[in-house]
Design a protein around this motif. Structure first.
Motif, PDB file in Angstrom:
ATOM      1  N   GLU A   1      36.787 -95.327 -77.617  1.00  0.00           N
ATOM      2  CA  GLU A   1      38.648 -95.244 -77.454  1.00  0.00           C
ATOM      3  C   GLU A   1      39.132 -94.390 -78.976  1.00  0.00           C
ATOM      4  O   GLU A   1      40.550 -93.786 -78.080  1.00  0.00           O
ATOM      5  N   LEU A   2      38.146 -93.614 -79.728  1.00  0.00           N
ATOM      6  CA  LEU A   2      38.870 -92.004 -80.135  1.00  0.00           C
ATOM      7  C   LEU A   2      38.726 -91.144 -78.860  1.00  0.00           C
ATOM      8  O   LEU A   2      40.682 -91.302 -79.122  1.00  0.00           O
ATOM      9  N   ILE A   3      38.154 -90.963 -77.890  1.00  0.00           N
ATOM     10  CA  ILE A   3      38.316 -89.811 -76.992  1.00  0.00           C
ATOM     11  C   ILE A   3      39.858 -90.121 -76.349  1.00  0.00           C
ATOM     12  O   ILE A   3      40.077 -89.934 -75.543  1.00  0.00           O
ATOM     13  N   GLY A   4      39.467 -91.799 -75.770  1.00  0.00           N
ATOM     14  CA  GLY A   4      40.329 -91.887 -74.300  1.00  0.00           C
ATOM     15  C   GLY A   4      41.946 -91.583 -75.147  1.00  0.00           C
ATOM     16  O   GLY A   4      42.746 -91.051 -74.228  1.00  0.00           O
ATOM     17  N   HIS A   5      42.314 -92.377 -76.129  1.00  0.00           N
ATOM     18  CA  HIS A   5      43.394 -91.824 -76.530  1.00  0.00           C
ATOM     19  C   HIS A   5      43.691 -90.334 -77.253  1.00  0.00           C
ATOM     20  O   HIS A   5      44.759 -90.430 -76.749  1.00  0.00           O
ATOM     21  N   ALA A   6      42.842 -89.694 -77.874  1.00  0.00           N
ATOM     22  CA  ALA A   6      43.472 -88.272 -77.668  1.00  0.00           C
ATOM     23  C   ALA A   6      43.578 -87.473 -76.307  1.00  0.00           C
ATOM     24  O   ALA A   6      44.369 -87.338 -76.489  1.00  0.00           O
ATOM     25  N   VAL A   7      42.614 -87.931 -75.056  1.00  0.00           N
ATOM     26  CA  VAL A   7      43.364 -87.692 -74.305  1.00  0.00           C
ATOM     27  C   VAL A   7      44.424 -88.040 -73.477  1.00  0.00           C
ATOM     28  O   VAL A   7      45.555 -87.097 -73.169  1.00  0.00           O
ATOM     29  N   VAL A   8      44.828 -89.550 -74.356  1.00  0.00           N
ATOM     30  CA  VAL A   8      46.072 -89.901 -73.114  1.00  0.00           C
ATOM     31  C   VAL A   8      47.024 -89.014 -74.110  1.00  0.00           C
ATOM     32  O   VAL A   8      48.068 -88.640 -73.925  1.00  0.00           O
ATOM     33  N   THR A   9      47.042 -89.331 -75.308  1.00  0.00           N
ATOM     34  CA  THR A   9      48.076 -88.133 -75.948  1.00  0.00           C
ATOM     35  C   THR A   9      48.174 -86.919 -75.781  1.00  0.00           C
ATOM     36  O   THR A   9      49.377 -86.053 -75.821  1.00  0.00           O
ATOM     37  N   VAL A  10      46.859 -85.986 -75.584  1.00  0.00           N
ATOM     38  CA  VAL A  10      47.168 -84.478 -74.786  1.00  0.00           C
ATOM     39  C   VAL A  10      47.756 -84.110 -73.668  1.00  0.00           C
ATOM     40  O   VAL A  10      48.690 -84.065 -73.682  1.00  0.00           O
ATOM     41  N   LEU A  11      47.538 -85.926 -73.154  1.00  0.00           N
ATOM     42  CA  LEU A  11      48.091 -85.538 -71.661  1.00  0.00           C
ATOM     43  C   LEU A  11      49.775 -85.914 -71.493  1.00  0.00           C
ATOM     44  O   LEU A  11      50.471 -85.349 -71.211  1.00  0.00           O
ATOM     45  N   MET A  12      50.523 -86.606 -72.487  1.00  0.00           N
ATOM     46  CA  MET A  12      51.507 -86.916 -72.560  1.00  0.00           C
ATOM     47  C   MET A  12      51.996 -85.335 -73.196  1.00  0.00           C
ATOM     48  O   MET A  12      53.595 -85.365 -72.613  1.00  0.00           O
ATOM     49  N   LEU A  13      51.784 -84.629 -74.008  1.00  0.00           N
ATOM     50  CA  LEU A  13      51.845 -83.728 -74.913  1.00  0.00           C
ATOM     51  C   LEU A  13      51.868 -82.507 -73.652  1.00  0.00           C
ATOM     52  O   LEU A  13      53.024 -82.332 -73.656  1.00  0.00           O
ATOM     53  N   ILE A  14      51.307 -82.411 -73.087  1.00  0.00           N
ATOM     54  CA  ILE A  14      51.273 -81.588 -71.620  1.00  0.00           C
ATOM     55  C   ILE A  14      52.189 -81.770 -70.316  1.00  0.00           C
ATOM     56  O   ILE A  14      53.006 -80.602 -70.012  1.00  0.00           O
ATOM     57  N   SER A  15      52.207 -83.037 -70.065  1.00  0.00           N
ATOM     58  CA  SER A  15      53.217 -83.268 -69.084  1.00  0.00           C
ATOM     59  C   SER A  15      54.933 -83.810 -69.865  1.00  0.00           C
ATOM     60  O   SER A  15      56.194 -84.216 -69.435  1.00  0.00           O
ATOM     61  N   LEU A  16      55.153 -83.354 -71.088  1.00  0.00           N
ATOM     62  CA  LEU A  16      56.090 -83.210 -71.417  1.00  0.00           C
ATOM     63  C   LEU A  16      57.611 -84.954 -71.863  1.00  0.00           C
ATOM     64  O   LEU A  16      57.912 -84.743 -71.319  1.00  0.00           O
ATOM     65  N   HIS A  17      56.488 -85.561 -71.814  1.00  0.00           N
ATOM     66  CA  HIS A  17      56.745 -86.754 -72.164  1.00  0.00           C
ATOM     67  C   HIS A  17      56.291 -87.171 -73.933  1.00  0.00           C
ATOM     68  O   HIS A  17      55.879 -87.714 -74.089  1.00  0.00           O
ATOM     69  N   TRP A  18      58.023 -86.599 -74.225  1.00  0.00           N
ATOM     70  CA  TRP A  18      58.031 -86.579 -75.615  1.00  0.00           C
ATOM     71  C   TRP A  18      57.709 -87.568 -76.509  1.00  0.00           C
ATOM     72  O   TRP A  18      57.850 -87.793 -77.332  1.00  0.00           O
ATOM     73  N   PHE A  19      58.785 -89.001 -75.589  1.00  0.00           N
ATOM     74  CA  PHE A  19      58.674 -90.181 -76.204  1.00  0.00           C
ATOM     75  C   PHE A  19      57.453 -90.973 -76.415  1.00  0.00           C
ATOM     76  O   PHE A  19      57.021 -90.937 -77.657  1.00  0.00           O
ATOM     77  N   ILE A  20      56.716 -91.205 -75.762  1.00  0.00           N
ATOM     78  CA  ILE A  20      55.088 -91.882 -75.050  1.00  0.00           C
ATOM     79  C   ILE A  20      54.317 -91.116 -76.081  1.00  0.00           C
ATOM     80  O   ILE A  20      53.226 -91.286 -76.978  1.00  0.00           O
ATOM     81  N   PHE A  21      54.268 -89.678 -76.178  1.00  0.00           N
ATOM     82  CA  PHE A  21      53.535 -88.618 -77.292  1.00  0.00           C
ATOM     83  C   PHE A  21      54.181 -88.861 -77.905  1.00  0.00           C
ATOM     84  O   PHE A  21      52.916 -88.969 -79.000  1.00  0.00           O
ATOM     85  N   LEU A  22      55.097 -89.253 -78.721  1.00  0.00           N
ATOM     86  CA  LEU A  22      55.757 -89.477 -80.250  1.00  0.00           C
ATOM     87  C   LEU A  22      55.020 -90.713 -80.636  1.00  0.00           C
ATOM     88  O   LEU A  22      54.036 -90.925 -81.913  1.00  0.00           O
ATOM     89  N   LEU A  23      55.041 -91.554 -79.835  1.00  0.00           N
ATOM     90  CA  LEU A  23      54.634 -93.279 -79.467  1.00  0.00           C
ATOM     91  C   LEU A  23      53.596 -93.138 -79.882  1.00  0.00           C
ATOM     92  O   LEU A  23      52.491 -94.287 -81.360  1.00  0.00           O
TER      93      LEU A  23
END
Length: 114
Positions: A28-50
């Motif tokens: 769960e930790l790895i999966g959530h961290a990967v999704v968060t980093v992917l949202m940062l890289i793809s510049l989806h700021w709202f979802i990243f901040l969520l």
């Protein structure tokens, strides 16, 4: 939630409950961290901040496990100090968060396709 509920109703013992739950902490930790980093890289700021507070909470929870414990969920301490109730509350909050994210991602997918 179901495993914690079974422990609360005394259908399973604390050791088997905690071993089942601890098995999913690191994925769960790895999966959530990967999704968060992917949202940062793809510049989806709202979802990243969520996602950032939840990813930070998962990392904090994993790092702050006392030495000698079985994992985040420890069978000797799960009934002490209301930890079972706090774990149930955390599981319900995460369930709500993941449902919210599911519908947000589904909406984004459909809006991109149209």
């Amino acid at each position: 939630i179901i495993t914690l509920s079974d422990l609360e109703c005394d259908y399973i013992n604390a050791r088997s409950c905690c071993s089942k739950l601890n098995k999913w902490v690191v994925p769960e930790l790895i999966g959530h961290a990967v999704v968060t980093v992917l949202m940062l890289i793809s510049l989806h700021w709202f979802i990243f901040l969520l996602n950032l507070p939840v990813a930070t909470w998962n990392i904090y929870r994993y790092i702050m496990v006392p030495s000698g414990n079985m994992g985040v969920f420890d069978p000797t301490e799960i009934h002490n100090r209301g930890q079972l109730k706090s774990h149930m509350k955390e599981a319900m909050i995460k369930l709500g968060f993941h449902l919210l994210c599911f519908f947000m991602y589904l909406y984004r997918l459909v809006s991109k396709l149209l």
